[in-house]
Design a protein around this motif. Structure first.
Motif, mmCIF file in Angstrom:
data_model
loop_
_atom_site.group_PDB
_atom_site.id
_atom_site.type_symbol
_atom_site.label_atom_id
_atom_site.label_comp_id
_atom_site.label_asym_id
_atom_site.label_seq_id
_atom_site.Cartn_x
_atom_site.Cartn_y
_atom_site.Cartn_z
ATOM 1 N N SER A 36 -7.789 5.176 -5.001
ATOM 2 C CA SER A 36 -8.194 6.077 -3.825
ATOM 3 C C SER A 36 -8.104 5.395 -2.538
ATOM 4 C CB SER A 36 -9.693 6.588 -4.173
ATOM 5 O OG SER A 36 -10.601 5.378 -4.066
ATOM 6 N N ALA A 37 -8.154 3.922 -2.327
ATOM 7 C CA ALA A 37 -7.966 3.480 -1.306
ATOM 8 C C ALA A 37 -6.586 3.242 -0.811
ATOM 9 C CB ALA A 37 -8.827 1.863 -1.167
ATOM 10 N N SER A 38 -5.910 3.221 -1.528
ATOM 11 C CA SER A 38 -4.301 2.933 -1.245
ATOM 12 C C SER A 38 -3.750 4.451 -0.802
ATOM 13 C CB SER A 38 -3.524 2.345 -2.340
ATOM 14 O OG SER A 38 -3.602 3.115 -3.264
ATOM 15 N N ARG A 40 -3.791 7.655 1.152
ATOM 16 C CA ARG A 40 -4.408 8.317 2.420
ATOM 17 C C ARG A 40 -3.940 9.938 2.337
ATOM 18 N NH1 ARG A 40 -4.254 3.455 6.321
ATOM 19 N NH2 ARG A 40 -5.970 2.169 5.348
ATOM 20 N N LYS A 42 -2.442 13.033 3.947
ATOM 21 C CA LYS A 42 -1.541 13.300 4.767
ATOM 22 C C LYS A 42 -2.015 14.089 6.023
ATOM 23 C CE LYS A 42 2.665 13.233 2.076
ATOM 24 N NZ LYS A 42 3.801 13.911 1.556
#
Length: 107
Positions: A36-38, A40, A42
């Motif tokens: 989820s952190a990598s 993002r 659009k």
């Protein structure tokens, strides 16, 4: 004062001996990032805009709009409204979304 050059072979031997005993060398390995952190979201695409000529009254309200290529028609509409005594009108350019159906023809 200069430093004494390091003997690379001795350093390699010490590192191999430490690795054989299980002693970690160097910096700790980086932890993998959670999914989820990598990822993002659009950014939303901006609406496409077009420029139109707007015939406006003194209060800034739009009376009629014309395509950008029909500036002469818009100026004629301003002159027509002034001649009728409908108050002061002026012409300005506006940006509106392309899908907007606000373009009108002169009466």
């Amino acid at each position: 004062m200069s430093r004494r050059p390091l003997n690379r072979r001795e350093l390699r031997a010490e590192a191999d001996a430490a690795a054989a005993r299980g002693i970690p060398l160097g910096p700790k390995p980086a932890r993998p990032r959670p999914e989820s952190a990598s990822l993002r979201p659009k950014p939303a695409a901006a609406a496409r805009m077009k420029v139109v000529w707007a015939v406006c009254d003194v209060g800034g309200r739009t009376v009629a709009t014309f395509d950008y290529a029909r500036k002469a028609d818009a100026e004629a509409r301003v002159a027509e409204l002034k001649a009728k005594g409908k108050g002061t009108h002026f012409l300005r350019s506006l940006k509106e979304p392309i899908g907007f159906g606000g373009t009108s023809s002169p009466d």
